[in-house]
Design a protein around this motif. Structure first.
Motif, mmCIF file in Angstrom:
data_model
loop_
_atom_site.group_PDB
_atom_site.id
_atom_site.type_symbol
_atom_site.label_atom_id
_atom_site.label_comp_id
_atom_site.label_asym_id
_atom_site.label_seq_id
_atom_site.Cartn_x
_atom_site.Cartn_y
_atom_site.Cartn_z
ATOM 1 N N SER A 26 21.411 -9.004 7.561
ATOM 2 C CA SER A 26 21.924 -8.088 6.667
ATOM 3 C C SER A 26 20.954 -7.962 5.505
ATOM 4 N N ARG A 27 21.096 -6.698 4.810
ATOM 5 C CA ARG A 27 20.079 -6.645 3.873
ATOM 6 C C ARG A 27 20.287 -7.572 2.848
ATOM 7 N N ILE A 28 19.127 -7.591 1.974
ATOM 8 C CA ILE A 28 19.273 -8.644 0.864
ATOM 9 C C ILE A 28 19.405 -7.823 -0.684
ATOM 10 N N ALA A 29 20.502 -8.391 -0.953
ATOM 11 C CA ALA A 29 20.745 -7.712 -2.267
ATOM 12 C C ALA A 29 20.551 -8.336 -3.554
ATOM 13 N N SER A 30 20.305 -7.840 -4.662
ATOM 14 C CA SER A 30 20.292 -8.519 -5.976
ATOM 15 C C SER A 30 21.329 -7.739 -6.804
ATOM 16 N N HIS A 31 22.386 -7.863 -7.224
ATOM 17 C CA HIS A 31 23.352 -7.362 -7.904
ATOM 18 C C HIS A 31 22.942 -7.751 -9.560
ATOM 19 N N SER A 32 23.525 -6.371 -10.120
ATOM 20 C CA SER A 32 23.186 -6.729 -11.641
ATOM 21 C C SER A 32 24.377 -5.927 -12.162
ATOM 22 N N LYS A 33 24.690 -5.768 -13.396
ATOM 23 C CA LYS A 33 25.914 -5.170 -14.062
ATOM 24 C C LYS A 33 26.168 -3.909 -13.416
ATOM 25 N N ASP A 34 25.429 -3.257 -13.440
ATOM 26 C CA ASP A 34 25.424 -1.629 -13.233
ATOM 27 C C ASP A 34 25.005 -1.431 -11.682
ATOM 28 N N GLY A 35 24.263 -2.133 -11.061
ATOM 29 C CA GLY A 35 23.808 -1.738 -9.727
ATOM 30 C C GLY A 35 23.372 -2.964 -8.760
ATOM 31 N N ALA A 36 22.442 -2.398 -7.790
ATOM 32 C CA ALA A 36 22.078 -3.458 -7.048
ATOM 33 C C ALA A 36 20.447 -2.889 -6.580
ATOM 34 N N ILE A 37 19.656 -4.091 -6.282
ATOM 35 C CA ILE A 37 18.412 -3.581 -5.691
ATOM 36 C C ILE A 37 18.374 -4.163 -4.361
ATOM 37 N N GLU A 38 18.042 -3.594 -3.276
ATOM 38 C CA GLU A 38 18.042 -4.040 -2.024
ATOM 39 C C GLU A 38 16.948 -3.887 -1.260
ATOM 40 N N LEU A 39 16.699 -4.869 -0.219
ATOM 41 C CA LEU A 39 15.620 -4.886 0.518
ATOM 42 C C LEU A 39 16.399 -4.836 2.083
ATOM 43 N N MET A 40 15.775 -3.806 3.026
ATOM 44 C CA MET A 40 16.249 -3.881 4.342
ATOM 45 C C MET A 40 15.107 -4.067 5.275
ATOM 46 N N PRO A 41 14.898 -5.158 5.556
ATOM 47 C CA PRO A 41 13.942 -5.464 6.553
ATOM 48 C C PRO A 41 14.283 -5.554 8.038
ATOM 49 N N ILE A 42 13.576 -5.011 8.861
ATOM 50 C CA ILE A 42 13.971 -5.031 10.377
ATOM 51 C C ILE A 42 12.676 -5.065 11.255
#
Lengths: 364, 364
Positions: free
Chosen positions: B54-70
Motif C-alpha cells: 500500500s502507498r506510504i502516506a504522511s497525513h497533515s491537517k490539509d492533505g497528504a504526501i504519499e510515496l507509491m513504490p513498486i
C-alpha cells in the motif's frame, strides 16, 4: 508554510551534481561537515518532533532500492537511494541517490537534489557528531577500514569535528587506499597505508568500518579491540550485511544506534537477540545518558543511516543555496494559471517544443 | 539489466512539464490513453509479478504526501504525490507529482519525470480500462461529477476506449464545468452542463465521481442509482475521504478494487466492514470473474489509484521518449571515472561553475 519564500509557482529549486560539487568545493568540505554536525545535533535534540519509520527497502539479488521518508510536520523529506556493492565492478556507483524536500502545508517540493555527494557529507557529519559525543576526548588516531567513496569525507569529518590528526588506512583494494592518500595530500592529516585491518587498528582511538560487501563479514574480530576504543561501524546497513564480530557488540560498554527499529533490521545488531540493549543517540545528545564514564569504555556506533539525517542535510542545503542564491529551477510541477485546468497545459502546448532545447532550468 | 539502452553514465533521462505537454499534444490525448489502456491491461494480467505494498502516506491537517513504490523485479517505480484539496484556493494544484523509474539490477534511475499530467493520463486510462471490462457494452452517456483537473482526461478516455458519446457535467463550481466544455469543444462529444448531481446522472450509463474534498461526502445517494449503471468512483482515495452512500456499495452486484489492502484503507469501502466482499480487478482482466452477467447489474469501481498503474505509465513513457528520441538528460547522479573516487567530484569542481548557467541538461 515553510520559511522558504520561493513561490511554488516558480518551479522546484534543483541542485545538480555539478552545482553541488561547485558549491561544496567553494564552501569547503570540512566547513560543510562541521555546519552539518551542528544542524544534526539540533535535530537529534528534537527527536520527538519527527514522524519516524524504518526505510522502505526493495531487495534484489545484488542490491536494494530504498526510500527514506520523514517529516517534522513543517517539512517533508524523502531520499531515493540504492545500495549495489557489485556496481563498482561495472564502473558505477555503489550508491546513487537523489532527494526531495517538500512543504507539508502545500505538498509541493521545495528542493530536488542529487544526493550522492550530500549523502557522503551527511554520513560523515553523523559519524563525526556521534564520535564527538562518544569517543575519548583525546582521540587522535583514526583507523579507516574500507576506503571507498565515503572515506575522504569520513576522515575530514573526524578531523574537523573530533580533532583526529592521524589516519591509518586499510582496504582489500590497495588502489582505493592510494586514492585516499592522493585526495587528502593537502589535508594536513598524517596518513599511513596498512597491509591488514589488524595493522590499521594498532594504536587507533577511533575505528571506522565502511565496507560495502553485501554479506555477513567479520572486518573486526573481538581480539583486535582494545580498551577505550570507539568503533564507528557504518558499513553494515542492510539485512545480511554486517561487519563486526558479534562478541564485540556483546562486550562493548555501550552500543549506540540511530533509530532502533530500523537498526534491529539493518545494523550489526541484527546478529544479536532482539532485546539486546542499545542506546538511541538522541538520548546522548539530550544528556539523558552518559556514555563515556571512563576512558577505558569500549563504545560502538552501529550506524546505518537514518532518514532524519537526510532531512537535516536537505534543510541545510536548502538554506545554503538560498543564502548563496545559487540554484536552478526545475520545470517538474505544472504551473498553469487555473489549477483546475490541467488539460490546458497539454492543449496549449507548442507541438514543436519537445524537440527544442528546453528552458526547463532558469537560474534563480 | 532493463531493456533500455541508455548508459547510466550518461545521466538520467528527464521529462519536464513542457516536454510532457508537447509530447502528449503531438501524440494525442486519446491515442495516449488508448495505448496506456493496453499497457495497463497487460500489467494487470501479470499481477503476481509485482512486489506490492500500500502507498506510504504522511497525513497533515490539509492533505497528504504519499510515496507509491513498486517493482516487477526488472524495473522499480516510485511516484511522489501529494493530495491537498485546499491548494486550488491558493492557485496551486491539488496534486503535484513526480516519479522515478529505475533499473533493479543497478539501482540507477532510468527516468525522472513530471507526473501531474502523467497521473491524469494513467488515471483516465485505468478508469477507461475498468469500464471497458465492467460497464455495459452499449454505454453511451457519461455523467461526470466533479469537473476539476482530471475531468477532460476522464471524458476522452471513456470516449476513446469505451465509446461514450455524451457527457453530462456537474460541479459545485460552475466555472469548472464551463472549462470542460471549452476544453472539449472540438472533441466530438455531446456535452451538457447540469444543475445538480441528480440531473447529471439522469440517463447516464457510466457515472464518474471525481471530487476532491477531504471529507466523507455523499456525492451519490442510493436512490440516484438505476439498474445497469456503472460507477467509476475515483475521488474517494484517502482515509476520511469518501464519495458514495454506503448503501450503493452494499447493493451493488460487484465492487471492483485495484489492490484490496490499500483500498480498504483509502477507498469508499472504508465505510464498510473489513470483510465486505470486493473483487480485485486483475481477476477480471484474467477472466477469472464474470462481472456483467446481465445488463441490469450495478457495478462500482472503487478506484484509489495503485502504484502498478504508475509503473505501467512510467514504462510506457520511457518507451515513448526512446522511440521518439525526445528527452533531456538530468545531471543528478555522479558520473566520475572511478566510482570509488566520489571525493574527486568535489575536489575537481570548478569554483565558479555554481554561478553559471549549468549544462545540467543535454538533449539526447
Amino acid at each position: 508554510m515553510s520559511k522558504f519564500i520561493v513561490s511554488p509557482k516558480k518551479g522546484v529549486p534543483f541542485v545538480s551534481v555539478e552545482a553541488m560539487a561547485a558549491l561544496i568545493h567553494e564552501h569547503g568540505v570540512e566547513q560543510t561537515i562541521t555546519e552539518l554536525t551542528l544542524a544534526l545535533e539540533k535535530d537529534f535534540a528534537r527527536w520527538e518532533a519527527f514522524e519516524k519509520i524504518s526505510r522502505i527497502a526493495s531487495h534484489s539479488k545484488d542490491g536494494a532500492i530504498e526510500l527514506m521518508p520523514i517529516t517534522d510536520g513543517d517539512m517533508y523529506a524523502c531520499k531515493y537511494v540504492n545500495g549495489h556493492p557489485i556496481n563498482t565492478k561495472r564502473d558505477l556507483q555503489t550508491v546513487a541517490a537523489f532527494g526531495v524536500l517538500s512543504d507539508v502545508d502545500t505538498g509541493y517540493p521545495i528542493l530536488l537534489t542529487e544526493m550522492c555527494i550530500l549523502t557522503a557529507l551527511r554520513t560523515a557529519a553523523t559519524s563525526a557528531l556521534v564520535a564527538k559525543h562518544c569517543a575519548r576526548q583525546d582521540a587522535e588516531t583514526l583507523a579507516l577500514i574500507g576506503n571507498g567513496a565515503q572515506s575522504e569525507f569520513q576522515a575530514l569529518g573526524m578531523k574537523a569535528v573530533v580533532g583526529i590528526s592521524k589516519v591509518r588506512l586499510y582496504d582489500v583494494d590497495p588502489a582505493a587506499s592510494k586514492k585516499v592518500v592522493e585526495n587528502l595530500a593537502d589535508s594536513g592529516l598524517d596518513i599511513t597505508i596498512c597491509n591488514s585491518a589488524e595493522e590499521a587498528v594498532e594504536g587507533a582511538d577511533i575505528i571506522t568500518t565502511c565496507t560495502a560487501d553485501k554479506k555477513n563479514a567479520t572486518i573486526l574480530r573481538d581480539d583486535m579491540i582494545k580498551k577505550g576504543m570507539y568503533l564507528n561501524a557504518i558499513g553494515g546497513d542492510c539485512p545480511g550485511k554486517t561487519e563486526l564480530d558479534a562478541n564485540i557488540l556483546r562486550r562493548a560498554d555501550h552500543v549506540i544506534v540511530e533509530f532502533e527499529p530500523q537498526t534491529r533490521i539493518e545494523g550489526d545488531i541484527q546478529q544479536l537477540e532482539p532485546d539486546f540493549s542499545v542506546t538511541e543517540f538522541h538520548h546522548v545528545v539530550k544528556g539523558n545518558k552518559a556514555i563515556r564514564s571512563t576512558a577505558d569504555n569500549v563504545v560502538v556506533f552501529d550506524g546505518v543511516g537514518f532518514a532524519s539525517e537526510d532531512f537535516t542535510a536537505l534543510v541545510y542545503l536548502r538554506n545554503l543555496i538560498e543564502e548563496k542564491q545559487r540554484y536552478d529551477v526545475l520545470d517538474v510541477i505544472t504551473q498553469q494559471k487555473d489549477p483546475k485546468n490541467l488539460f490546458s497545459v497539454v492543449k496549449g502546448a507548442r507541438q514543436d517544443s519537445a524537440v527544442e532545447a528546453f528552458d526547463v532550468l532558469a537560474n534563480a
